[in-house]
Write an enzyme that holds these catalytic residues in place. Structure first.
Site, PDB file in Angstrom:
ATOM      1  N   SER A 261       0.841  -1.200   0.000  1.00 22.08           N
ATOM      2  CA  SER A 261       0.000   0.000   0.000  1.00 22.08           C
ATOM      3  C   SER A 261       0.878   1.253   0.000  1.00 22.08           C
ATOM      4  O   SER A 261       2.078   1.191   0.236  1.00 22.08           O
ATOM      5  CB  SER A 261      -0.896   0.012   1.235  1.00 22.08           C
ATOM      6  OG  SER A 261      -0.114   0.299   2.385  1.00 22.08           O
ATOM      7  N   LYS A 262       0.218   2.361  -0.264  1.00 29.03           N
ATOM      8  CA  LYS A 262       0.931   3.636  -0.283  1.00 29.03           C
ATOM      9  C   LYS A 262       1.560   3.908   1.083  1.00 29.03           C
ATOM     10  O   LYS A 262       2.638   4.475   1.178  1.00 29.03           O
ATOM     11  CB  LYS A 262      -0.048   4.751  -0.651  1.00 29.03           C
ATOM     12  CG  LYS A 262       0.578   6.130  -0.649  1.00 29.03           C
ATOM     13  CD  LYS A 262      -0.258   7.078  -1.468  1.00 29.03           C
ATOM     14  CE  LYS A 262       0.043   8.547  -1.274  1.00 29.03           C
ATOM     15  NZ  LYS A 262       1.131   8.961  -0.430  1.00 29.03           N
ATOM     16  N   ARG A 263       0.841   3.468   2.121  1.00 30.41           N
ATOM     17  CA  ARG A 263       1.356   3.703   3.476  1.00 30.41           C
ATOM     18  C   ARG A 263       2.714   3.018   3.701  1.00 30.41           C
ATOM     19  O   ARG A 263       3.583   3.557   4.373  1.00 30.41           O
ATOM     20  CB  ARG A 263       0.341   3.233   4.519  1.00 30.41           C
ATOM     21  CG  ARG A 263       0.463   4.010   5.785  1.00 30.41           C
ATOM     22  CD  ARG A 263      -0.805   4.132   6.644  1.00 30.41           C
ATOM     23  NE  ARG A 263      -2.051   3.732   6.027  1.00 30.41           N
ATOM     24  CZ  ARG A 263      -2.796   2.704   6.464  1.00 30.41           C
ATOM     25  NH1 ARG A 263      -2.386   1.959   7.466  1.00 30.41           N
ATOM     26  NH2 ARG A 263      -3.953   2.451   5.897  1.00 30.41           N
ATOM     27  N   ASP A 266       5.258   5.292   2.300  1.00 29.62           N
ATOM     28  CA  ASP A 266       5.464   6.482   3.138  1.00 29.62           C
ATOM     29  C   ASP A 266       6.303   6.127   4.362  1.00 29.62           C
ATOM     30  O   ASP A 266       7.196   6.874   4.762  1.00 29.62           O
ATOM     31  CB  ASP A 266       4.118   7.054   3.596  1.00 29.62           C
ATOM     32  CG  ASP A 266       3.333   7.626   2.417  1.00 29.62           C
ATOM     33  OD1 ASP A 266       3.957   7.868   1.358  1.00 29.62           O
ATOM     34  OD2 ASP A 266       2.107   7.811   2.539  1.00 29.62           O
TER      35      ASP A 266
END
Ligand code: GLU
Length: 506
Positions: A261-263, A266
């Site tokens: 996921s994008k998380r 990040d």
């Protein structure tokens, strides 16, 4: 006769193309090239509520950056267009009618409230053979009533009539044959009168058929839709030309379980998008591989190995080598961990192998951002060539080689303490004189002369050379000292030593 290979990448322009989507596009492209086939880019924009401005351009720009060529598409044109689904309404309308006329689909008027009530009443409610008989549809209402309601402008959907209790077989080149029972499927909505548009399932199948797609290569998340798609091909009478399915393994989190996921990006500091994305609504900026200093060939190589292996231990492979070696037999069924560190390693390898001039061209925008101007491409190329061995990303070239472009503003404290003693300024003054006397500053020559002077005077080699480095670089780091001073103008070198004498002693 073998069918011509025609594959399609069919993204929905609902946001920035995710790195998993890029991997799907890449596998389609590689497979098409391997078989002398066609690569289609089809924009699946039938869900108008999820449309995001800029997403289509972003897709095009991403694929172009990575060298994933498109043969037919919105920009490229082609004999099977339009390639944007919102421009194919007539085609879908006609096909919905074909299913209705053949009794393979029906019209349903159930309002959201009615559906809600049905769900509340029946646990695990599903619109299917067991429930459709008590809902508001053309199977339960008299024909005149259906006509009347349509004429009155009542909103409706068209649902696929799924016969229960059938074994549906999906043949997948990676997964083999997958069989499911049709009773678990619901009567999927194929078309909505409200926006006069089909849903994904209908548009996707109709287009794959009309565009003569031979292989549907897509992410594993679409596997659950495949049985429905098989039934749709059958309902249209197209089973004989149904494409071969290939569902690619999921991309998984680098650590822990579950989908990437994008998380994750990040948190661990890597991009999940090919290019930087500026969200038009929130203004939020998401990192991209291009802007973060990755080389496109490295990204391609890295992605190609997420879910596929060449069957030997080759790692660094060009697009052409990937095309030569690729096969679905060597694709894995299970998900591929997104090993972003491996991505950095690939980038490092590609940067090292790249001609210095090319790498310098990629580094130019970084220099510009730092406000550095006035260096020739040859100078930048030589500087980059000296430090690229220590860089993973294009931006790292700055951390490694900033001193080629600007004099140090500070001097690393630890190195000062260790290398700058009381008599260092005097020795550095002397060094300036020695350097001034050297005519030929090529590395080997300058080295010979400077080391000769150190020896003659009985100076400590390490201390003198490190003080020299500290003055020019600002810290005890960087490539061979005399390679640095060969490239830098001698005046700049001696100026820096003078400044160090003045600054450090204060
Ligand atoms: N529009 C779908 C997507 O966004 C396409 C899935 C498929 O390839 O069938 O991924």
């Amino acid at each position: 006769m073998e069918r011509k290979v025609r594959v399609r990448f069919a993204p929905s322009p609902t946001g920035p193309l995710h790195i998993g989507g890029v991997r799907t596009a890449l596998y389609n492209y590689i497979f098409a090239r391997q078989h002398g086939g066609d690569m289609i880019l089809r924009i699946e924009d039938t869900d108008s509520r999820r449309f995001v401005p800029g997403a289509e351009d972003y897709i095009n720009e991403s694929l172009a950056w990575l060298g994933i060529g498109i043969d037919e598409g919105v920009r490229e044109g082609g004999a099977y267009g339009p390639y944007k689904q919102s421009e194919r309404r007539d085609i879908y309308r006609e096909h919905v009618k074909m299913l209705l006329d053949a009794g393979k689909a029906y019209i349903a008027f159930d309002t959201p409230e009615e559906l809600e009530a049905a769900r509340a009443e029946t646990p695990n409610f599903q619109y299917d053979a067991s429930t459709r008989g008590r809902m508001n549809n053309s199977l339960t209402l008299p024909a005149e009533e259906v006509e009347r309601r349509i004429a009155a402008g009542d909103q409706y959907v068209v649902r696929f009539l799924i016969e229960p209790g059938r074994e549906v077989k999906v043949n997948d080149l990676i997964r083999g044959e997958v069989t499911i029972n049709s009773s678990i499927l619901d009567d999927k909505v194929l078309y909505k009168s409200a926006d006069d548009l089909p849903t994904y399932h209908l548009a996707n199948i109709v287009d794959d058929h009309l565009m003569e797609v031979s292989h549907v290569i897509r992410g594993e998340e679409w596997l659950p839709s495949a049985p429905l798609h098989v039934l749709l091909y059958e309902a249209f009478g197209w089973s004989d030309t149904m494409p071969q399915f290939v569902h690619l393994p999921l991309l998984l989190k680098p650590v822990g379980n579950g989908k990437l996921s994008k998380r994750d990006g990040d948190k661990l500091g890597f991009p999940v998008f090919p290019l930087e994305w500026h969200d038009p609504k929130s203004g939020e900026i998401s990192a991209g591989y291009r802007e973060n200093g990755y080389v496109p060939e490295a990204v391609v190589n890295f992605l190609a190995l997420l879910g596929w292996n060449p069957g030997d231990d080759s790692e660094v492979m060009s697009m052409q080598q990937l095309i030569d070696k690729f096969s679905f037999e060597h694709c894995s069924k299970s998900g591929a961990k997104f090993d972003y560190k491996k991505g950095l390693w690939f980038n490092h390898e590609y940067m090292i192998a790249m001609p210095d001039e090319e790498l310098a061209a990629l580094f130019m925008p970084v220099l510009e951002k730092k406000g550095v101007t006035g260096f020739t491409p040859e100078y930048v190329a030589k500087a980059v060539g000296m430090v690229k061995g220590r860089a993973n990303l294009v931006g790292d070239l700055w951390e490694q080689g900033d001193f080629f472009f600007k004099a140090p503003e500070t001097y690393a404290e630890k190195d000062v303490r260790k290398r700058w003693s009381e008599d260092t300024p005097r020795i550095m003054e002397e060094l300036i004189g020695v350097l001034d006397g050297i005519e030929d500053m090529t590395s080997a020559n300058a080295e010979k002369i400077v080391l000769g002077w150190i020896e003659e005077n009985g100076y400590h080699l390490g201390n003198v050379m490190n003080a020299f480095r500290l003055a020019v670089v600002g810290a005890c780091r960087g490539p061979h000292m005399f390679d640095i001073t060969e490239l830098m103008p001698k005046q700049e070198v001696t100026d820096r030593i003078r400044r160090a004498i003045a600054t450090i002693n204060r």
